[in-house]
Design a protein around this motif. Structure first.
Motif, PDB file in Angstrom:
ATOM      1  N   ASN A  46       0.840  -1.194   0.000  1.00 17.28           N
ATOM      2  CA  ASN A  46       0.000   0.000   0.000  1.00 17.28           C
ATOM      3  C   ASN A  46       0.882   1.254   0.000  1.00 17.28           C
ATOM      4  O   ASN A  46       1.533   1.569   0.996  1.00 17.28           O
ATOM      5  CB  ASN A  46      -0.896  -0.005   1.244  1.00 17.28           C
ATOM      6  CG  ASN A  46      -1.988   1.055   1.187  1.00 17.28           C
ATOM      7  OD1 ASN A  46      -1.867   2.038   0.467  1.00 17.28           O
ATOM      8  ND2 ASN A  46      -3.044   0.848   1.946  1.00 17.28           N
ATOM      9  N   PRO A  47       0.921   2.007  -1.106  1.00 17.88           N
ATOM     10  CA  PRO A  47       1.793   3.195  -1.176  1.00 17.88           C
ATOM     11  C   PRO A  47       1.365   4.309  -0.225  1.00 17.88           C
ATOM     12  O   PRO A  47       2.156   5.199   0.084  1.00 17.88           O
ATOM     13  CB  PRO A  47       1.656   3.636  -2.639  1.00 17.88           C
ATOM     14  CG  PRO A  47       0.338   3.101  -3.084  1.00 17.88           C
ATOM     15  CD  PRO A  47       0.151   1.809  -2.350  1.00 17.88           C
ATOM     16  N   VAL A  48       0.120   4.268   0.232  1.00 19.51           N
ATOM     17  CA  VAL A  48      -0.391   5.305   1.129  1.00 19.51           C
ATOM     18  C   VAL A  48       0.125   5.110   2.554  1.00 19.51           C
ATOM     19  O   VAL A  48       0.314   6.067   3.303  1.00 19.51           O
ATOM     20  CB  VAL A  48      -1.937   5.286   1.115  1.00 19.51           C
ATOM     21  CG1 VAL A  48      -2.511   6.239   2.149  1.00 19.51           C
ATOM     22  CG2 VAL A  48      -2.443   5.650  -0.270  1.00 19.51           C
ATOM     23  N   LEU A  49       0.375   3.855   2.927  1.00 20.27           N
ATOM     24  CA  LEU A  49       0.766   3.514   4.294  1.00 20.27           C
ATOM     25  C   LEU A  49       2.277   3.643   4.447  1.00 20.27           C
ATOM     26  O   LEU A  49       3.043   3.136   3.626  1.00 20.27           O
ATOM     27  CB  LEU A  49       0.332   2.084   4.606  1.00 20.27           C
ATOM     28  CG  LEU A  49       0.304   1.645   6.066  1.00 20.27           C
ATOM     29  CD1 LEU A  49      -0.696   2.477   6.856  1.00 20.27           C
ATOM     30  CD2 LEU A  49      -0.054   0.173   6.156  1.00 20.27           C
ATOM     31  N   ASN A 277       0.526   8.741   4.328  1.00 21.18           N
ATOM     32  CA  ASN A 277       1.298   9.752   3.595  1.00 21.18           C
ATOM     33  C   ASN A 277       0.399  10.952   3.281  1.00 21.18           C
ATOM     34  O   ASN A 277      -0.615  10.826   2.584  1.00 21.18           O
ATOM     35  CB  ASN A 277       1.827   9.142   2.291  1.00 21.18           C
ATOM     36  CG  ASN A 277       2.851  10.027   1.622  1.00 21.18           C
ATOM     37  OD1 ASN A 277       2.721  11.238   1.595  1.00 21.18           O
ATOM     38  ND2 ASN A 277       3.891   9.401   1.077  1.00 21.18           N
ATOM     39  N   PRO A 278       0.746  12.139   3.798  1.00 18.74           N
ATOM     40  CA  PRO A 278      -0.121  13.320   3.584  1.00 18.74           C
ATOM     41  C   PRO A 278      -0.226  13.727   2.119  1.00 18.74           C
ATOM     42  O   PRO A 278      -1.196  14.401   1.736  1.00 18.74           O
ATOM     43  CB  PRO A 278       0.569  14.410   4.425  1.00 18.74           C
ATOM     44  CG  PRO A 278       1.993  13.967   4.564  1.00 18.74           C
ATOM     45  CD  PRO A 278       1.938  12.467   4.591  1.00 18.74           C
ATOM     46  N   TYR A 279       0.730  13.333   1.301  1.00 21.61           N
ATOM     47  CA  TYR A 279       0.688  13.717  -0.114  1.00 21.61           C
ATOM     48  C   TYR A 279      -0.580  13.187  -0.782  1.00 21.61           C
ATOM     49  O   TYR A 279      -1.230  13.899  -1.565  1.00 21.61           O
ATOM     50  CB  TYR A 279       1.926  13.180  -0.830  1.00 21.61           C
ATOM     51  CG  TYR A 279       1.851  13.295  -2.339  1.00 21.61           C
ATOM     52  CD1 TYR A 279       2.105  14.508  -2.983  1.00 21.61           C
ATOM     53  CD2 TYR A 279       1.508  12.193  -3.122  1.00 21.61           C
ATOM     54  CE1 TYR A 279       2.021  14.618  -4.359  1.00 21.61           C
ATOM     55  CE2 TYR A 279       1.422  12.291  -4.497  1.00 21.61           C
ATOM     56  CZ  TYR A 279       1.677  13.504  -5.121  1.00 21.61           C
ATOM     57  OH  TYR A 279       1.583  13.600  -6.483  1.00 21.61           O
ATOM     58  N   ASP A 282      -3.734  15.093   0.323  1.00 21.51           N
ATOM     59  CA  ASP A 282      -3.822  16.382  -0.374  1.00 21.51           C
ATOM     60  C   ASP A 282      -4.186  16.190  -1.842  1.00 21.51           C
ATOM     61  O   ASP A 282      -4.928  16.980  -2.423  1.00 21.51           O
ATOM     62  CB  ASP A 282      -2.487  17.132  -0.257  1.00 21.51           C
ATOM     63  CG  ASP A 282      -2.142  17.474   1.184  1.00 21.51           C
ATOM     64  OD1 ASP A 282      -3.064  17.494   2.021  1.00 21.51           O
ATOM     65  OD2 ASP A 282      -0.941  17.693   1.465  1.00 21.51           O
ATOM     66  N   TYR A 283      -3.664  15.125  -2.441  1.00 23.45           N
ATOM     67  CA  TYR A 283      -3.928  14.864  -3.864  1.00 23.45           C
ATOM     68  C   TYR A 283      -5.419  14.638  -4.096  1.00 23.45           C
ATOM     69  O   TYR A 283      -6.001  15.173  -5.041  1.00 23.45           O
ATOM     70  CB  TYR A 283      -3.131  13.652  -4.306  1.00 23.45           C
ATOM     71  CG  TYR A 283      -3.241  13.339  -5.790  1.00 23.45           C
ATOM     72  CD1 TYR A 283      -2.367  13.903  -6.707  1.00 23.45           C
ATOM     73  CD2 TYR A 283      -4.247  12.489  -6.263  1.00 23.45           C
ATOM     74  CE1 TYR A 283      -2.472  13.626  -8.060  1.00 23.45           C
ATOM     75  CE2 TYR A 283      -4.368  12.220  -7.614  1.00 23.45           C
ATOM     76  CZ  TYR A 283      -3.474  12.779  -8.510  1.00 23.45           C
ATOM     77  OH  TYR A 283      -3.593  12.510  -9.848  1.00 23.45           O
ATOM     78  N   VAL A 284      -6.035  13.825  -3.224  1.00 20.61           N
ATOM     79  CA  VAL A 284      -7.468  13.538  -3.368  1.00 20.61           C
ATOM     80  C   VAL A 284      -8.288  14.800  -3.158  1.00 20.61           C
ATOM     81  O   VAL A 284      -9.285  15.040  -3.847  1.00 20.61           O
ATOM     82  CB  VAL A 284      -7.892  12.440  -2.364  1.00 20.61           C
ATOM     83  CG1 VAL A 284      -9.406  12.278  -2.361  1.00 20.61           C
ATOM     84  CG2 VAL A 284      -7.234  11.123  -2.723  1.00 20.61           C
ATOM     85  N   ALA A 285      -7.876  15.642  -2.196  1.00 17.09           N
ATOM     86  CA  ALA A 285      -8.622  16.869  -1.895  1.00 17.09           C
ATOM     87  C   ALA A 285      -8.488  17.902  -3.002  1.00 17.09           C
ATOM     88  O   ALA A 285      -9.458  18.601  -3.344  1.00 17.09           O
ATOM     89  CB  ALA A 285      -8.138  17.457  -0.575  1.00 17.09           C
ATOM     90  N   MET A 286      -7.311  17.984  -3.604  1.00 14.52           N
ATOM     91  CA  MET A 286      -7.046  19.025  -4.601  1.00 14.52           C
ATOM     92  C   MET A 286      -7.525  18.627  -5.994  1.00 14.52           C
ATOM     93  O   MET A 286      -7.837  19.491  -6.816  1.00 14.52           O
ATOM     94  CB  MET A 286      -5.553  19.338  -4.637  1.00 14.52           C
ATOM     95  CG  MET A 286      -5.028  19.982  -3.353  1.00 14.52           C
ATOM     96  SD  MET A 286      -3.224  20.191  -3.348  1.00 14.52           S
ATOM     97  CE  MET A 286      -3.006  21.268  -4.764  1.00 14.52           C
ATOM     98  N   TYR A 295      -8.495   4.852  -7.109  1.00 11.61           N
ATOM     99  CA  TYR A 295      -7.376   3.981  -6.708  1.00 11.61           C
ATOM    100  C   TYR A 295      -6.791   4.447  -5.374  1.00 11.61           C
ATOM    101  O   TYR A 295      -6.576   3.653  -4.457  1.00 11.61           O
ATOM    102  CB  TYR A 295      -6.305   3.985  -7.800  1.00 11.61           C
ATOM    103  CG  TYR A 295      -5.049   3.243  -7.438  1.00 11.61           C
ATOM    104  CD1 TYR A 295      -4.977   1.859  -7.534  1.00 11.61           C
ATOM    105  CD2 TYR A 295      -3.916   3.938  -6.996  1.00 11.61           C
ATOM    106  CE1 TYR A 295      -3.814   1.179  -7.194  1.00 11.61           C
ATOM    107  CE2 TYR A 295      -2.748   3.265  -6.665  1.00 11.61           C
ATOM    108  CZ  TYR A 295      -2.702   1.884  -6.771  1.00 11.61           C
ATOM    109  OH  TYR A 295      -1.557   1.216  -6.425  1.00 11.61           O
ATOM    110  N   ILE A 296      -6.550   5.752  -5.252  1.00 13.00           N
ATOM    111  CA  ILE A 296      -5.945   6.295  -4.035  1.00 13.00           C
ATOM    112  C   ILE A 296      -6.913   6.191  -2.855  1.00 13.00           C
ATOM    113  O   ILE A 296      -6.522   5.843  -1.737  1.00 13.00           O
ATOM    114  CB  ILE A 296      -5.512   7.757  -4.248  1.00 13.00           C
ATOM    115  CG1 ILE A 296      -4.423   7.825  -5.320  1.00 13.00           C
ATOM    116  CG2 ILE A 296      -5.019   8.372  -2.948  1.00 13.00           C
ATOM    117  CD1 ILE A 296      -4.009   9.242  -5.697  1.00 13.00           C
TER     118      ILE A 296
END
Length: 454
Positions: A46-49, A277-279, A282-286, A295-296
């Motif tokens: 999981n790239p998010v974790l 990962n905060p990136y 932020d990506y989903v919000a922006m 996917y994210i």
């Protein structure tokens, strides 16, 4: 009978596990080592974790206020999670013994064979990698030849090279082949021993010396001498290249006696610290309309489930341990003699949790106490009724008493199972002879006839 399609409406009630519940159940049942492996696998997938550092503080739900609310009779409390001794890093504690493996031992030898061609070296490395735990090679030569696009003779030649390496006997097809290789390489060639190994291993095991002597027109003494020679060989020449390392047990929970009561600490000093990962947040919000959002979001949801499941695991383990300490206070004060009968149902009813949850929370987990290290499962024991009383006695205590009685018995006239029953009954514990026999077998103690010393 009318055949056809019909539409019916049917209402049923069934239990469905949500992904969150499934994740929590899986995390709960992991031991400390299994949990660490699981979290590292999830972080790789999981790239998010993210895994940042090792925890030195308790997880969020185990705050001081929440722990105070979980006191047992206002005496059991919990504080910071125990760290591994001092905060200073000690490299000695993290030193790993570097033991030589069979594969490395053989690869080092072929590296010294300068006459080998590149393809021959590759074949040898392939053969070494396919040895089983006994050092035997069970590969088919024809299949291996087709794999490397060489002749079968070339494969057989490389097998011969492998069998010439140390330890002698490695690369054999089976036990017979292993012993024959050792006989061929021995300084003294014994033709009779070679023939016996090649054709009569079963007769050798059954000690049919007369039969073998008659077949080869030799004396029984010659067969015996050949047999003695064979027994000097090593049927498992690679046994000293064991890959089994000492497995150290890491306690999941610590319980310490203090003036006020008992200090319960959940050991997460080895558990990685997880974060998202905060990136990606932020990506989903922006970029809400981006195609990668689904996917994210899926990975974000998985990461949140893991973190929440980890927190819930710590709190559940704490609650279960606290309740066990409350129920087994005599044990924590006096040791094994104070252990009383207790079931999963007893704990589940007090915590209003299902028995399966209690079972998962205590499976493969260890608790460190002032009386030693124990499995959490050891606190759940059946009880036997006492004579003329509603009280019960733990099966663990009875086993300990059996060990003491047998250790102190007269070895000329050891106690029979019936006699042990009578002794327990005289002390007020009702127990059957069959139960005594079962407990004795669980302890690895033979019957009275085998214990008798002549």
């Amino acid at each position: 009978m009318q055949v056809g399609f019909e539409l019916h409406q049917k209402q049923t009630l069934k239990l469905s596990l949500t992904p969150e519940l499934q994740q929590s159940i899986n995390i709960l049942q992991y031991s400390a080592h299994e949990l660490i492996d699981f979290l590292h696998r999830q972080a790789n997938e999981n790239p998010v974790l993210e895994i940042t550092e090792i925890n030195k503080e308790p997880l969020a739900p185990l705050t001081e206020s929440s722990i105070r609310s979980q006191k047992i009779n206002s005496q059991i409390r919990s504080s910071k999670i125990r760290s591994n001794g001092d905060n200073d890093y000690d490299p000695i504690n993290n030193y790993s013994v570097n033991t030589e493996t069979l594969e490395n031992h053989l690869l080092e030898q072929i590296s010294m064979l300068r006459s080998l061609k590149a393809i021959e070296r590759k074949i040898l490395q392939f053969l070494i990698g396919n040895l089983n735990e006994y050092g035997f090679l069970v590969l088919d030569a024809n299949w291996t030849a087709s794999l490397f696009s060489v002749s079968v003779d070339e494969i057989e030649d490389m097998i011969q090279v492998l069998q010439s390496l140390d330890p002698i006997g490695v690369g054999a097809k089976n036990l017979t082949d292993c012993l024959l290789i050792q006989l061929r390489e021995h300084d003294i060639y014994n033709e009779l021993a070679y023939t016996i190994v090649q054709n009569h291993l079963t007769d050798l095991a059954e000690k049919r010396y007369r039969k073998m002597a008659g077949l080869y027109n030799v004396t029984i003494q010659e067969v015996q001498e050949a047999t003695d020679f064979i027994r000097t060989l090593n049927p498992r020449p690679v046994s000293h290249f064991s890959n089994n390392m000492t497995q150290y047990i890491v306690p999941d929970v610590y319980v310490e006696k203090e003036k006020e009561g008992y200090l319960i600490t959940i050991n997460d000093s080895f558990t990685p610290n997880l974060s998202i990962n905060p990136y990606y947040k932020d990506y989903v919000a922006m970029k809400p309309g981006n195609q990668a959002n689904d996917y994210i979001k899926g990975h974000l949801n998985d990461a949140q489930l893991i973190i929440k499941g980890l927190e819930q695991r710590q709190m559940t383990l704490y609650k279960v341990t606290a309740t066990i300490v409350a129920e087994q206070q005599d044990f924590f004060m006096t040791g094994i003699a104070g252990l009383k009968p207790m079931t999963l149902k007893d704990i589940s009813e007090k915590l209003h949790l299902h028995e399966s949850t209690i079972s998962r929370a205590t499976s493969n987990k260890y608790i460190q106490t002032q009386h030693g290290l124990f499995k959490l499962k050891n606190f759940f024991t059946r009880g036997l009724n006492r004579v003329n009383s509603q009280e019960t006695e733990s099966s663990t205590i009875i086993k300990e008493k059996i060990k003491v009685l047998i250790a102190d018995e007269d070895k000329i006239k050891p106690f029979s199972d019936q006699k042990l029953c009578q002794i327990f009954e005289s002390e007020g514990t009702k127990i059957s002879r069959r139960t005594i026999a079962k407990y004795r077998e669980d302890l690895g103690i033979p019957g009275s006839s085998k214990r008798r010393r002549f």
